[in-house]
Design an enzyme around this catalytic site. Structure first.
Site, mmCIF file in Angstrom:
data_model
loop_
_atom_site.group_PDB
_atom_site.id
_atom_site.type_symbol
_atom_site.label_atom_id
_atom_site.label_comp_id
_atom_site.label_asym_id
_atom_site.label_seq_id
_atom_site.Cartn_x
_atom_site.Cartn_y
_atom_site.Cartn_z
ATOM 1 N N ARG A 135 -5.890 -2.068 -2.741
ATOM 2 C CA ARG A 135 -6.839 -1.071 -2.240
ATOM 3 C C ARG A 135 -7.079 -1.083 -0.736
ATOM 4 O O ARG A 135 -7.943 -0.347 -0.259
ATOM 5 C CB ARG A 135 -8.196 -1.163 -2.969
ATOM 6 C CG ARG A 135 -8.079 -0.929 -4.445
ATOM 7 C CD ARG A 135 -9.397 -0.631 -5.088
ATOM 8 N NE ARG A 135 -10.401 -1.662 -4.878
ATOM 9 C CZ ARG A 135 -11.627 -1.595 -5.370
ATOM 10 N NH1 ARG A 135 -11.986 -0.580 -6.092
ATOM 11 N NH2 ARG A 135 -12.493 -2.557 -5.143
ATOM 12 N N ASP A 136 -6.372 -1.878 0.040
ATOM 13 C CA ASP A 136 -6.569 -1.853 1.499
ATOM 14 C C ASP A 136 -5.274 -2.205 2.227
ATOM 15 O O ASP A 136 -5.254 -3.036 3.128
ATOM 16 C CB ASP A 136 -7.690 -2.809 1.899
ATOM 17 C CG ASP A 136 -8.230 -2.506 3.308
ATOM 18 O OD1 ASP A 136 -8.071 -1.365 3.777
ATOM 19 O OD2 ASP A 136 -8.807 -3.416 3.924
ATOM 20 N N ILE A 137 -4.179 -1.533 1.851
ATOM 21 C CA ILE A 137 -2.901 -1.768 2.525
ATOM 22 C C ILE A 137 -2.917 -1.057 3.872
ATOM 23 O O ILE A 137 -3.172 0.135 3.960
ATOM 24 C CB ILE A 137 -1.720 -1.251 1.669
ATOM 25 C CG1 ILE A 137 -1.540 -2.136 0.445
ATOM 26 C CG2 ILE A 137 -0.435 -1.201 2.465
ATOM 27 C CD1 ILE A 137 -1.112 -3.548 0.762
#
Length: 199
Positions: free
Chosen positions: A147-149
């Site tokens: 969820r935070d690439i």
């Protein structure tokens, strides 16, 4: 890279900077020749895009047949948008090839730069991207969604190894720890669904 090389070959062998200066101050016949070469290059790029779309359609039919499912064809608007985008990308590369050929006053250096880019830069980027994809596939296989690439969460170590870091806001697939409407992550790197708070 093929479009870049086509641009180099279409213009570079005939048009150095001095030739172009002469071309634009002399009779209009020479400008028409240049215009015809550019138009022919644009037409060849259209043929490349059509071939790409046709091969994609054939692959879709083959995969759908093998999986015994219906083919989901894009709408006419999506096809036109995809076709225009594909042509624009190829035209950008061809334009870069034309500029390299004119600036280097020939074809050899410009083609060499195109080959170096294809072999080294694209090869390195695809190798790094495949490592990110493999890491995310591994995490997804164990029920974890990152969820935070973003670039700052990709750590390069050694000469060619990449690690995915910061699983601080990762989500387990089987849990509902995040409520709908809650935004977690870096906004400029969020998927549209994540930005709308759906997932």
């Amino acid at each position: 890279v093929l479009a870049l090389m086509l641009g180099v070959l279409a213009i570079g062998s005939d048009y150095g900077w001095d030739t172009l200066k002469t071309l634009f101050v002399q009779r209009p016949g020479r400008v028409r020749v240049l215009g015809a070469k550019v138009a022919a290059l644009a037409l060849v790029l259209v043929l490349f895009v059509v071939a790409s779309f046709l091969s994609g359609a054939v692959a879709s039919v083959l995969v759908a047949g093998a999986e015994d499912t219906a083919v989901l064809w894009p709408s006419a608007g999506q096809l036109v948008g995809g076709f225009a985008t594909g042509w624009f990308i190829l035209a950008t590369w061809a334009t870069l090839g034309v500029l390299l050929a004119v600036l280097s006053r020939g074809t050899s250096l410009a083609i060499g730069l195109g080959i170096v880019y294809a072999l080294i830069v694209e090869g390195l980027l695809s190798a790094l991207a495949s490592q990110v994809a493999a890491a995310l596939d591994y995490a997804h296989g164990r029920g974890v969604i990152h969820r935070d690439i973003k670039p700052s969460n990709l750590m390069l170590y050694g000469d060619d190894k990449l690690k995915v870091a910061d699983f601080g806001i990762a989500k387990l697939v089987d849990t509902d720890m995040t409520q709908s409407g809650t935004l977690l992550g870096t906004p400029s790197y969020m998927s549209p669904e994540q930005a709308m708070g759906d997932k």
